[in-house]
Design a protein around this motif. Structure first.
Motif, PDB file in Angstrom:
ATOM      1  N   ALA A 192       0.827  -1.221   0.000  1.00 59.52           N
ATOM      2  CA  ALA A 192       0.000   0.000   0.000  1.00 59.52           C
ATOM      3  C   ALA A 192       0.857   1.265   0.000  1.00 59.52           C
ATOM      4  N   LEU A 193       2.142   1.123  -0.324  1.00 59.53           N
ATOM      5  CA  LEU A 193       3.049   2.278  -0.370  1.00 59.53           C
ATOM      6  C   LEU A 193       3.450   2.528  -1.825  1.00 59.53           C
ATOM      7  N   LYS A 194       3.158   3.721  -2.310  1.00 60.56           N
ATOM      8  CA  LYS A 194       3.443   4.067  -3.711  1.00 60.56           C
ATOM      9  C   LYS A 194       4.712   4.911  -3.799  1.00 60.56           C
ATOM     10  N   ILE A 195       5.587   4.559  -4.741  1.00 60.85           N
ATOM     11  CA  ILE A 195       6.838   5.278  -4.966  1.00 60.85           C
ATOM     12  C   ILE A 195       6.841   5.772  -6.399  1.00 60.85           C
ATOM     13  N   SER A 196       6.860   7.089  -6.574  1.00 59.78           N
ATOM     14  CA  SER A 196       6.768   7.672  -7.911  1.00 59.78           C
ATOM     15  C   SER A 196       7.910   8.639  -8.151  1.00 59.78           C
ATOM     16  N   MET A 197       8.412   8.659  -9.382  1.00 61.87           N
ATOM     17  CA  MET A 197       9.413   9.640  -9.766  1.00 61.87           C
ATOM     18  C   MET A 197       8.721  10.982 -10.023  1.00 61.87           C
ATOM     19  N   GLU A 198       9.335  12.052  -9.554  1.00 64.89           N
ATOM     20  CA  GLU A 198       8.756  13.376  -9.738  1.00 64.89           C
ATOM     21  C   GLU A 198       8.546  13.663 -11.224  1.00 64.89           C
ATOM     22  N   GLY A 199       7.341  14.154 -11.549  1.00 68.75           N
ATOM     23  CA  GLY A 199       7.000  14.420 -12.941  1.00 68.75           C
ATOM     24  C   GLY A 199       6.304  13.260 -13.623  1.00 68.75           C
ATOM     25  N   TYR A 200       6.289  12.098 -12.937  1.00 68.37           N
ATOM     26  CA  TYR A 200       5.648  10.907 -13.506  1.00 68.37           C
ATOM     27  C   TYR A 200       4.630  10.340 -12.509  1.00 68.37           C
ATOM     28  N   GLU A 201       3.984  11.235 -11.782  1.00 63.62           N
ATOM     29  CA  GLU A 201       3.044  10.796 -10.747  1.00 63.62           C
ATOM     30  C   GLU A 201       1.844  10.051 -11.324  1.00 63.62           C
ATOM     31  N   ASP A 202       1.504  10.306 -12.588  1.00 62.75           N
ATOM     32  CA  ASP A 202       0.350   9.644 -13.198  1.00 62.75           C
ATOM     33  C   ASP A 202       0.703   8.280 -13.795  1.00 62.75           C
ATOM     34  N   GLU A 203       1.990   7.975 -13.801  1.00 62.43           N
ATOM     35  CA  GLU A 203       2.417   6.669 -14.300  1.00 62.43           C
ATOM     36  C   GLU A 203       2.212   5.617 -13.205  1.00 62.43           C
ATOM     37  N   THR A 204       2.311   4.341 -13.581  1.00 63.47           N
ATOM     38  CA  THR A 204       2.193   3.259 -12.596  1.00 63.47           C
ATOM     39  C   THR A 204       3.324   3.368 -11.582  1.00 63.47           C
ATOM     40  N   PRO A 205       3.004   3.462 -10.283  1.00 61.50           N
ATOM     41  CA  PRO A 205       4.053   3.655  -9.276  1.00 61.50           C
ATOM     42  C   PRO A 205       4.847   2.372  -9.026  1.00 61.50           C
ATOM     43  N   ILE A 206       6.019   2.547  -8.417  1.00 58.27           N
ATOM     44  CA  ILE A 206       6.799   1.409  -7.934  1.00 58.27           C
ATOM     45  C   ILE A 206       6.193   0.952  -6.613  1.00 58.27           C
ATOM     46  N   VAL A 207       6.003  -0.348  -6.471  1.00 54.65           N
ATOM     47  CA  VAL A 207       5.467  -0.912  -5.231  1.00 54.65           C
ATOM     48  C   VAL A 207       6.351  -2.078  -4.813  1.00 54.65           C
ATOM     49  N   LYS A 208       6.802  -2.061  -3.561  1.00 48.17           N
ATOM     50  CA  LYS A 208       7.604  -3.159  -3.016  1.00 48.17           C
ATOM     51  C   LYS A 208       6.730  -4.013  -2.105  1.00 48.17           C
ATOM     52  N   SER A 209       6.857  -5.319  -2.239  1.00 49.42           N
ATOM     53  CA  SER A 209       6.027  -6.200  -1.422  1.00 49.42           C
ATOM     54  C   SER A 209       6.423  -6.145   0.050  1.00 49.42           C
ATOM     55  N   ILE A 307      17.651  12.530  -8.932  1.00 50.68           N
ATOM     56  CA  ILE A 307      16.348  11.952  -9.257  1.00 50.68           C
ATOM     57  C   ILE A 307      15.457  12.106  -8.033  1.00 50.68           C
ATOM     58  N   ASN A 308      14.373  12.849  -8.185  1.00 52.09           N
ATOM     59  CA  ASN A 308      13.477  13.124  -7.069  1.00 52.09           C
ATOM     60  C   ASN A 308      12.314  12.125  -7.053  1.00 52.09           C
ATOM     61  N   TYR A 309      11.980  11.669  -5.843  1.00 51.21           N
ATOM     62  CA  TYR A 309      10.902  10.696  -5.687  1.00 51.21           C
ATOM     63  C   TYR A 309       9.863  11.207  -4.689  1.00 51.21           C
ATOM     64  N   LEU A 310       8.626  10.800  -4.915  1.00 52.62           N
ATOM     65  CA  LEU A 310       7.521  11.045  -3.997  1.00 52.62           C
ATOM     66  C   LEU A 310       7.041   9.698  -3.474  1.00 52.62           C
ATOM     67  N   VAL A 311       6.874   9.595  -2.155  1.00 49.80           N
ATOM     68  CA  VAL A 311       6.464   8.334  -1.532  1.00 49.80           C
ATOM     69  C   VAL A 311       5.242   8.604  -0.663  1.00 49.80           C
ATOM     70  N   SER A 312       4.183   7.803  -0.842  1.00 48.81           N
ATOM     71  CA  SER A 312       2.969   8.006  -0.050  1.00 48.81           C
ATOM     72  C   SER A 312       2.230   6.683   0.122  1.00 48.81           C
ATOM     73  N   GLY A 313       1.466   6.608   1.213  1.00 48.31           N
ATOM     74  CA  GLY A 313       0.678   5.410   1.470  1.00 48.31           C
ATOM     75  C   GLY A 313       0.796   4.953   2.905  1.00 48.31           C
ATOM     76  N   SER A 314       0.786   3.651   3.108  1.00 50.01           N
ATOM     77  CA  SER A 314       0.825   3.095   4.461  1.00 50.01           C
ATOM     78  C   SER A 314       1.646   1.807   4.471  1.00 50.01           C
ATOM     79  N   LEU A 315       2.029   1.395   5.689  1.00 44.32           N
ATOM     80  CA  LEU A 315       2.784   0.162   5.905  1.00 44.32           C
ATOM     81  C   LEU A 315       2.122  -0.633   7.030  1.00 44.32           C
ATOM     82  N   ILE A 316       2.190  -1.962   6.928  1.00 48.06           N
ATOM     83  CA  ILE A 316       1.610  -2.813   7.975  1.00 48.06           C
ATOM     84  C   ILE A 316       2.630  -3.870   8.392  1.00 48.06           C
TER      85      ILE A 316
END
Length: 334
Positions: A192-209, A307-316
């Motif tokens: 549930a944590l999304k990792i996106s490169m700045e400027g590509y927020e509308d693209e499919t985000p990186i997600v780590k299991s 390279i700038n990244y935006l990270v948002s979401g939650s962790l469990i």
């Protein structure tokens, strides 16, 4: 023709029986040799990384004792008092590092500094007993878990001790990877944590299991920013610290100004518990980190390029505790 076949059959059966008797006799001879041998070993099975994970409660101001089992193998009872010599074995750790990682020294396990532990030089095993516990005292204040710490131990041969160490290397040695833990450390689900490169927020985000977190002190953990993990040579530049306070808030911070770490929203956490539906003695404890929202710069992945990244979401984080064991630290099923 039929007569010849009859003779072949008659000669084949006795030959088979003789062969079978020889095999059984050989096995019995080996059993006779082995049943009187009592070898001393560590109970420290290796994982697929070549080490044995042990989990030690982090306490800044006091020691934590871990009990490492020793066992006496053999099909007969141990009839002697044994005084087993124990020592640190740096050579085996060096061999392991080179065999697994070759020249990637940044992947190497590091031998645990003597300031963080103390061990007895001998362990006594009494006659009639097949096990003993070796007390290892850990004092882990200020340990940097960016490194992969291992305590390498070996059983030394000592004719006067009344014992024989196991001839198999992996039984007479223990490579203990130290994993300090507090109430919040461990492996978080990162789905549930999304990792996106700045400027590509509308693209499919990186997600780590999975997001691995590491102890800093009793109430603080750190994890690596974005999708950075232990595989990165420069991972220590991208540590994000999270301090959990008693009111349910979390303070995120970094000690590296070059990564331009910025928190956009105050994070919080909740703790929920649920008993297992199948195993009624098993307690599931869930720690959820909510409202994660931060930015950072990866300034070393590509030379001279930020390279700038935006990270948002939650962790469990889930912990499973066996409520039949009164000591909570021992009840955690890792």
């Amino acid at each position: 023709m039929i007569k010849n076949m009859y003779h072949m059959k008659k000669t084949y059966i006795p030959f088979f029986l003789i062969l079978l008797i020889m095999v059984i006799s050989s096995c019995n001879d080996e059993w006779k040799d082995e049943q009187f041998e009592n070898f001393v070993s560590f109970k420290a099975p290796l994982n697929d990384q070549g080490v044995t994970n042990i989990f030690v409660r982090y306490r800044a101001g006091e020691k934590t004792t871990f009990l490492q089992p020793l066992i006496v193998s053999g099909s007969t009872t141990n009839e002697k008092n044994m005084t087993v010599q124990i020592g640190v074995d740096a050579d085996t750790l060096q061999v392991l590092n080179y065999e697994r990682f070759q020249n990637r020294s940044d992947f190497y396990y590091r031998e645990l500094n003597s300031e963080y532990f103390s061990i007895p030089s001998t362990v006594d095993i009494k006659a009639g007993e097949s096990t003993a516990l070796m007390a290892i005292d850990f004092t882990l204040k200020d340990i940097d878990m960016t490194d992969k710490w291992v305590l390498p131990l070996t059983i030394h041969e000592d004719p006067s001790g009344g014992y024989k160490s196991n001839p198999r290397k992996h039984y007479r040695k223990a490579l203990l990877r130290i994993n300090p833990f507090n109430d919040y450390s461990g492996t978080y689900s990162g789905t549930a944590l999304k990792i996106s490169m700045e400027g590509y927020e509308d693209e499919t985000p990186i997600v780590k299991s999975a997001i691995q977190s590491y102890v800093v002190d009793e109430n603080t953990i750190f994890f690596y920013a974005g999708n950075i993990d232990e595989e990165r040579q420069d991972r220590r530049n991208y540590k994000i610290y999270a301090t959990f306070n008693e009111t349910g808030g979390i303070t995120f911070y970094s000690d590296n100004p070059q990564m331009n770490f910025k928190v956009n929203r105050d994070a919080s956490y909740t703790v929920a518990e649920q008993m297992d539906a199948v195993r009624p003695y098993l307690l599931h404890r869930y720690i959820t980190i909510n409202n994660i929202d931060y930015e950072f710069t990866d300034y070393t992945m590509v030379p001279n390029v930020d390279i700038n990244y935006l990270v948002s979401g939650s962790l469990i984080l889930e912990r499973q505790l066996n409520t039949q064991i009164p000591d909570e630290d021992q009840s955690i099923e890792w």
